[in-house]
Design a protein around this motif. Structure first.
Motif, PDB file in Angstrom:
ATOM      1  N   PRO A 123       0.805  -1.226   0.000  1.00 44.93           N
ATOM      2  CA  PRO A 123       0.000   0.000   0.000  1.00 44.93           C
ATOM      3  C   PRO A 123       0.836   1.274   0.000  1.00 44.93           C
ATOM      4  CG  PRO A 123      -0.031  -1.026   2.162  1.00 44.93           C
ATOM      5  CD  PRO A 123       0.642  -1.999   1.243  1.00 44.93           C
ATOM      6  N   ILE A 124       0.284   2.292  -0.623  1.00 44.70           N
ATOM      7  CA  ILE A 124       0.903   3.614  -0.592  1.00 44.70           C
ATOM      8  C   ILE A 124       0.404   4.310   0.666  1.00 44.70           C
ATOM      9  CG2 ILE A 124       1.124   5.831  -1.776  1.00 44.70           C
ATOM     10  CD1 ILE A 124       0.534   4.369  -4.393  1.00 44.70           C
ATOM     11  N   GLY A 125       1.255   4.434   1.635  1.00 43.01           N
ATOM     12  CA  GLY A 125       0.843   5.026   2.899  1.00 43.01           C
ATOM     13  C   GLY A 125       1.975   5.000   3.899  1.00 43.01           C
ATOM     14  N   LYS A 126       1.713   5.538   5.065  1.00 46.46           N
ATOM     15  CA  LYS A 126       2.717   5.585   6.116  1.00 46.46           C
ATOM     16  C   LYS A 126       2.772   4.245   6.850  1.00 46.46           C
ATOM     17  CE  LYS A 126       2.024  10.544   6.914  1.00 46.46           C
ATOM     18  NZ  LYS A 126       1.648  11.575   7.918  1.00 46.46           N
ATOM     19  N   ASP A 132       0.433   3.858   9.774  1.00 44.99           N
ATOM     20  CA  ASP A 132      -0.971   3.598   9.440  1.00 44.99           C
ATOM     21  C   ASP A 132      -1.180   2.121   9.096  1.00 44.99           C
ATOM     22  OD1 ASP A 132      -1.633   6.258   9.814  1.00 44.99           O
ATOM     23  OD2 ASP A 132      -1.230   6.790   7.724  1.00 44.99           O
ATOM     24  N   ILE A 133      -0.229   1.546   8.375  1.00 41.62           N
ATOM     25  CA  ILE A 133      -0.306   0.118   8.039  1.00 41.62           C
ATOM     26  C   ILE A 133      -0.287  -0.719   9.311  1.00 41.62           C
ATOM     27  CG2 ILE A 133       0.902  -1.793   6.904  1.00 41.62           C
ATOM     28  CD1 ILE A 133       1.942   0.269   4.869  1.00 41.62           C
ATOM     29  N   CYS A 187      -0.973  -5.168   4.354  1.00 41.37           N
ATOM     30  CA  CYS A 187       0.107  -5.177   3.367  1.00 41.37           C
ATOM     31  C   CYS A 187       0.385  -6.648   3.068  1.00 41.37           C
ATOM     32  CB  CYS A 187       1.358  -4.486   3.930  1.00 41.37           C
ATOM     33  SG  CYS A 187       2.070  -5.332   5.361  1.00 41.37           S
TER      34      CYS A 187
END
Length: 233
Positions: free
Chosen positions: A22-25, A28-29, A41
């Motif tokens: 995933p595109i994210g911090k 957050d994952i 993920c």
């Protein structure tokens, strides 16, 4: 699974280059995940899961064979499990169970790489199989995880009742109804026969200037009705 597993935060780099990460911090994952069974993920614990629950394949001794499944599969979409959460292209778990039962044995691992909301996992668990579920959609895997994880039934009931009470307090007034003529007359009769006669004369004789929908002052304080509603999908 084994309890001595590494924290997910220490394993993110090992799966970061896998397509679909995933595109994210990272925080957050990690916040969305519940390792080892659910990660937002690519899951770095899959090999451990297969090692613990899978059956080693031996080409020399394996005699697996199944004829193609032949049969009509028809299941409605009014099952409470199916309706717990909507999702496009969703298939009832009872339909999937027929294929799992035909092609696998108890204790086998079933893999669904396009799992959606996890109906394959539900079907597998009901047939005493294990399941590995994967999907590119984070919301799909989140729903699938909550469909398939173990639930504390007593705690779930407490929280569900709490939510229902809060919704009732906030929105219950929208489903209240004013007393009908029959209800008002019935309650008025019990409290004062004279009031009932006066009210009926007014409501049943609109020519005297009283509207049928007009509520008399004597109806104040009488019990209100409530709409019993059903949600159809």
């Amino acid at each position: 699974m084994k309890k001595n597993i590494k924290p997910l935060k220490d394993l993110l780099d090992s799966v970061r280059d896998i397509e679909g990460f995933p595109i994210g911090k990272d925080e957050d994952i990690l916040a969305l995940s519940d390792p080892p069974y659910y990660t937002a993920c690519p899951n770095p614990y899959i090999n451990d899961f297969i090692e613990e629950h899978g059956k080693p394949y031996d080409e020399a001794t394996d005699d697996y064979h199944r004829e193609p499944f032949v049969g009509d599969v028809s299941e409605g979409k009014n099952d409470p499990i199916y309706n717990a959460h909507s999702y496009h292209t969703k298939v009832p778990h009872k339909a999937i169970m027929k294929y799992i039962e035909h092609y696998t044995e108890e204790g086998d691992i079933v893999f669904d790489g396009f799992c959606g909301t996890g109906m394959t996992g539900v079907a597998a668990q009901l047939l005493n199989r294990k399941a590995i579920l994967s999907d590119l959609s984070p919301i799909a895997t989140f729903i699938a995880y909550n469909y398939n994880k173990k639930v504390d039934v007593a705690e779930f009931e407490r929280q569900a009742n709490r939510i229902l009470r809060e919704v009732e307090e906030e929105c219950g007034w929208m489903y209240e109804t004013n007393p009908t003529t029959d209800v008002i007359a019935s309650e008025a009769k019990q409290s004062s026969p004279g009031v009932q006669t006066n009210f009926l004369e007014k409501t049943q004789n609109p020519k005297k200037g009283y509207a049928l929908s007009q509520s008399p002052e004597s109806a104040e304080g009488l019990s209100k009705g409530k709409i019993n509603y059903t949600v159809w999908s």
